[in-house]
Each structure stands twice: as C-alpha cells, then as structure tokens.
Design a protein around this motif. Sequence first.
Motif, short mmCIF file in Angstrom:
data_model
loop_
_atom_site.label_atom_id
_atom_site.label_comp_id
_atom_site.label_asym_id
_atom_site.label_seq_id
_atom_site.Cartn_x
_atom_site.Cartn_y
_atom_site.Cartn_z
N SER A 88 -13.99 -48.91 -13.66
CA SER A 88 -12.92 -47.95 -13.44
C SER A 88 -12.14 -47.80 -14.75
N TRP A 89 -11.27 -46.78 -14.81
CA TRP A 89 -10.42 -46.59 -15.98
C TRP A 89 -9.22 -45.74 -15.61
N THR A 90 -8.17 -45.90 -16.40
CA THR A 90 -6.94 -45.14 -16.22
C THR A 90 -6.45 -44.68 -17.58
N ARG A 91 -5.72 -43.56 -17.56
CA ARG A 91 -5.16 -43.03 -18.79
C ARG A 91 -3.70 -43.43 -18.91
N GLU A 92 -3.31 -43.90 -20.08
CA GLU A 92 -1.94 -44.30 -20.32
C GLU A 92 -1.14 -43.14 -20.91
N SER A 93 0.16 -43.23 -20.80
CA SER A 93 1.02 -42.16 -21.29
C SER A 93 0.97 -42.03 -22.80
N GLY A 94 0.67 -43.10 -23.51
CA GLY A 94 0.65 -43.05 -24.96
C GLY A 94 -0.62 -42.50 -25.57
N GLY A 95 -1.56 -42.08 -24.75
CA GLY A 95 -2.80 -41.52 -25.27
C GLY A 95 -3.98 -42.47 -25.18
N GLY A 96 -3.72 -43.74 -24.83
CA GLY A 96 -4.81 -44.68 -24.70
C GLY A 96 -5.42 -44.65 -23.30
N TRP A 97 -6.57 -45.28 -23.18
CA TRP A 97 -7.26 -45.42 -21.89
C TRP A 97 -7.56 -46.91 -21.70
N VAL A 98 -7.36 -47.41 -20.50
CA VAL A 98 -7.67 -48.80 -20.18
C VAL A 98 -8.87 -48.83 -19.24
N PHE A 99 -9.92 -49.54 -19.67
CA PHE A 99 -11.17 -49.64 -18.90
C PHE A 99 -11.28 -51.04 -18.31
N THR A 100 -11.52 -51.09 -17.02
CA THR A 100 -11.72 -52.37 -16.34
C THR A 100 -13.21 -52.64 -16.24
N ALA A 141 -10.20 -50.15 -30.43
CA ALA A 141 -10.41 -50.82 -29.14
C ALA A 141 -9.87 -52.24 -29.23
N GLU A 142 -9.26 -52.71 -28.13
CA GLU A 142 -8.73 -54.07 -28.10
C GLU A 142 -8.79 -54.61 -26.68
N ALA A 143 -8.99 -55.91 -26.59
CA ALA A 143 -8.95 -56.58 -25.29
C ALA A 143 -7.50 -56.73 -24.86
N VAL A 144 -7.21 -56.39 -23.59
CA VAL A 144 -5.83 -56.45 -23.11
C VAL A 144 -5.70 -57.24 -21.81
N GLY A 145 -6.70 -57.98 -21.45
CA GLY A 145 -6.64 -58.76 -20.23
C GLY A 145 -7.97 -59.42 -19.96
N GLU A 146 -8.06 -60.11 -18.85
CA GLU A 146 -9.28 -60.84 -18.52
C GLU A 146 -10.48 -59.93 -18.38
N ARG A 147 -10.25 -58.69 -17.87
CA ARG A 147 -11.38 -57.77 -17.67
C ARG A 147 -11.09 -56.37 -18.20
N ARG A 148 -10.07 -56.24 -19.04
CA ARG A 148 -9.65 -54.91 -19.44
C ARG A 148 -9.75 -54.70 -20.96
N VAL A 149 -10.09 -53.46 -21.32
CA VAL A 149 -10.18 -53.05 -22.71
C VAL A 149 -9.37 -51.77 -22.88
N ARG A 150 -8.52 -51.73 -23.89
CA ARG A 150 -7.80 -50.50 -24.19
C ARG A 150 -8.49 -49.79 -25.34
N VAL A 151 -8.81 -48.50 -25.13
CA VAL A 151 -9.44 -47.68 -26.16
C VAL A 151 -8.48 -46.53 -26.48
#
Length: 523
Positions: A88-100, A141-151
């Motif tokens: 899954s993924w969600t879009r952040e307000s700052g223009g990034g996307w977080v992928f689980t 791209a950066e890791a932001v949690g146990e299963r999440r990546v911010r692109v």
Amino acid sequence: MHSVRRRWAAALLLVPLLTGCFAARDGSPYDAGAGAGGGRLRVAMAFPPAERFSPYGADATLLSRLGVTEGLTRLDGNGGAVPALAESWTRESGGGWVFTLREARFQDGTEVTPAAVAGALTHATHADPAPAALTGVRLTAEAVGERRVRVTTGTADSALPLRLSSPSLAVLSPKAYRTKAGADKSGTDTSGTAQARSGAANGKAAVDPAGTATGPFTLARTSGATRATLHRFADYWGGLAHASGLDVRFIVDGTARTNALRSGEVDIAEAVPVSQAATLDQPTVREVPTTRTTALFLNTRSGPFADPAVRAAAREAVDASALAEDVYEGHADIGRGLFGPALTWAGGERPRPTGRPAAKRAGNPALTLATYDNRPELPEVAQVLQQQLRKAGFGVKLEVREYSRLEGDALAGKFDAVVAARNTMLDTGDPVSYLADDFTCDGGYNLARVCDKAVDRAVAEAGARADDAARHRAALAAQTAVLRTDGVVPLVHQRIIHGVGASVRGVILDPYERTLVGTGTRR
C-alpha cells in the motif's frame, strides 16, 4: 551509452482489451500442490542481453519478462499502479509518498527491508546514464519505519506510483550493488563474480541481479548472449512457481525462433514475426494488442518538413490501412492516435485536431526517410511510405540501419523523417511522462523535434492532474495538441504474437511488454 539508447532499445523489445486475465498476477490461479512438481520450461526470447543483464538499461525489461525482478508497484489491466513489493502507499502533503512493504525475501535469503529498498532506489538514481523512468526526476528514498519507505521527488509527482512500476526501478538486495573495485558505495567489500555477468560498460555501479532479486525465478547461469538458466525461487512471496525453472535461448532471427517452437525445441517463442504467424498451428498462436505505436516522425525544425503545410501534405499522403492489412497482415490496428486500443481509457471518440494549415505540395521536395531493421516489419513499412509519398510529389531516399547506428543521427535531426515503433507505456506507465519526453521542447526523446507552446502547455496541464481519470482525459487533450503539429503521423498500433506450445498454460499476455512468465506458467 546515452540514456535514450536504453529507452529506445527497451522499446524495441492477446486479448482485444486489457482484461482480468492480464490483471491477474500471472495469468493463472495459483495451485500450491501443482506448483511443487512442475517441469522446466524452454523459452526463446527475441532480444539477447545487451548490457550483461544490467537492470538500468535495455535488459531491465528482459529480466522482468522472465520473472526475475520486480519493483514496489506494477501496472494493472487499466494502466493503474497496484501493489507488488509495496502492499500500500499514501501521499504526504509535502510531496512525498510513503510505501508500506509486504513481507518478502530476496533470492539471497535476506529480508526485503525499508533500508534495502531505499538503497536500491538510491543506486538507481546514481546510475550513469540514469534509468529512463527517472528522466527529469530528482528522487530520494529513505527508510521511515519498520516496514515503510518514503520516496520524494524534487517537484511533486502525481505519477510516482506508476513510475516505480518501471522494470528499471526493480528492487535488488544490497549484495547486488558493486563497483569496479569490488566495493559498494559504503566501502564494504563485496568482491565476487558479478561484474563478469552484469554492470555498466564504464565500470561504474556494476550491478548483479543473479540471486539478488525478488521474483519467482532466479538467474542462475548465463552463456554470453546466447543462453540463460533460471531456477524457481522457493521463498517467493507470491507463492511457489509451477515451473521448476526456465531454460532460455536468445534467438534474434524470427524465423529461427518460430521454427524452434514448431519443431518442439522450445515451449514458448516470444515475438513471432507476422510473416511467420500463418506457419504455426492456430492453437499455438497468442496475440495481444500492445501499447506500442508505429509512427512516422517528421523533422519539424529543419528540411522540407519545417514547413507545417508540407507536413500536412505528407500526412494526407499516408494510407495507414495499407500498412495494417498488407505489411502487418491484419496483426495491427490502424493508427488512430498516439495511444491505441490496448489502453481502455484511450478508446471512444477522439477530438479531431483543428487549426492545421492546408496541405502544400511545392515542387518535388527531396527527403531522407530513415528506419531500423531490428524489427523486421519496419523496413517494409518504410518502403510502402516511400511509394505513397512519391505519389504525392515527394522525392524519397530510404536509409535503413541497425538501431544503434541510427539513434544518434535521428535525435540530432539528420533525417527528414523517421519510421519508428514506440511503446508509449514501457518506461513509466504514465501517458503524460511519455508525452513530455517525446513531444515537448525539453523532451529527451523528441524524434520529431517538436517545440510548440500549445503542446508544452497541454502536457503541463495534464501533469498537474493527480486523479487517474482526470489525468487520462488531460493526456488525450495533450495528444490532440501534439497531432495538431503534424510532427507525428500515427500509422499502426501493433499487436504482439507469441508462439505457445499446446501443453503450455499461464503465459502472461502483457500489452505493456513487461512480463511473459510468472508463477502460473507451466506445462
């Protein structure tokens, strides 16, 4: 190698619409019991590895077609991004996307972690030249949690989930990334045999996909550009493949490839030439409309076609029906635009471009029409066009080369016209990115050398649309603006023909030409 060569080489690479068959992951429901005992499949591929299986060039699509690599997302039957390694993924307000991320393992046994995914995407951004999917994009791209990546991209990118479906952005394990000296970018020693099999020709960022990808099949052994051996990956997150492995032969000659299927030497022969389709038993022929459009590109900046009225005369001289019926022997659809019937959202009534100048046939303008012979139908298409243009008063000289010897001159505008086949969805899966790259003033793959304010404005407006339906509508409006320039004349929308043995099931009929073999492919 220039970045556009990889993009074009990739472009050189059967159902009436994109249906649920393709939307399924592998074209066949998975049966765990049947998968464990499947035999090996023999596959004949049309294009051999050109860059030692580098994931950043033409070979990226080869790896994905054979079920070796995959990315965070993939394309579904309607051209939308759906889960692959990302669930899954969600879009952040700052223009990034977080992928689980889903729970998955690399073929070397290590886990697919956020750090590994971020590292893989970062390596892609450092590739020289950059993958086509990242043209004009600054990605981090950066890791932001146990299963999440911010692109994140330099500017907001509504199409990022589509972009990440590109075969050139496949995720490999940290072990895959090596430099010429045998150390990765962090300085860790990673010496081994990878560079003998894979990597950039200049020695930078050599990458080894063998045993480091995540797909259902792992690349085990290669014999130059002639053969490859793949084994089933037992820990594939999508389930055990039915076939125990693949024995791959790279057979460039289409007739020889077809004969190998007919004689029983192979189980699957991809890209059967239209001239050979009639020689196969009908049950073995699989045909699918693709997102590849063959078109006539007219040089809008120099030579006779710098005059819009002369371009209009050339457009009026072209009879695409003769190409579809004769050259492609009915295995192609008449070109109605840049996007063909394989894309469901591109169907229906299309607005006719208005405001075109009247055609002008001034004298007997001499021009050079160029094409390449990597696809056997294209020289014949060029010959038919030569005859049609001559009837309209043009003097036409043909130039036919192998693609690698044609590309540089074509992009530099040294020909008056070029016949070329382009898979519009191959690089990013996003129609707006394709239009921007091929038809705007700053586009990197602008064969027609179009530079038109109305086109740039329409493409920019389409790029601002985030909703899929709105983006598709805006892309069709931008298409109309492109066609209004007469810089490109769509000829045919190609169908691809695969030869499949009578006992084989589950071959993936992919209009995007990204996949061929999956977990359900078996005999």
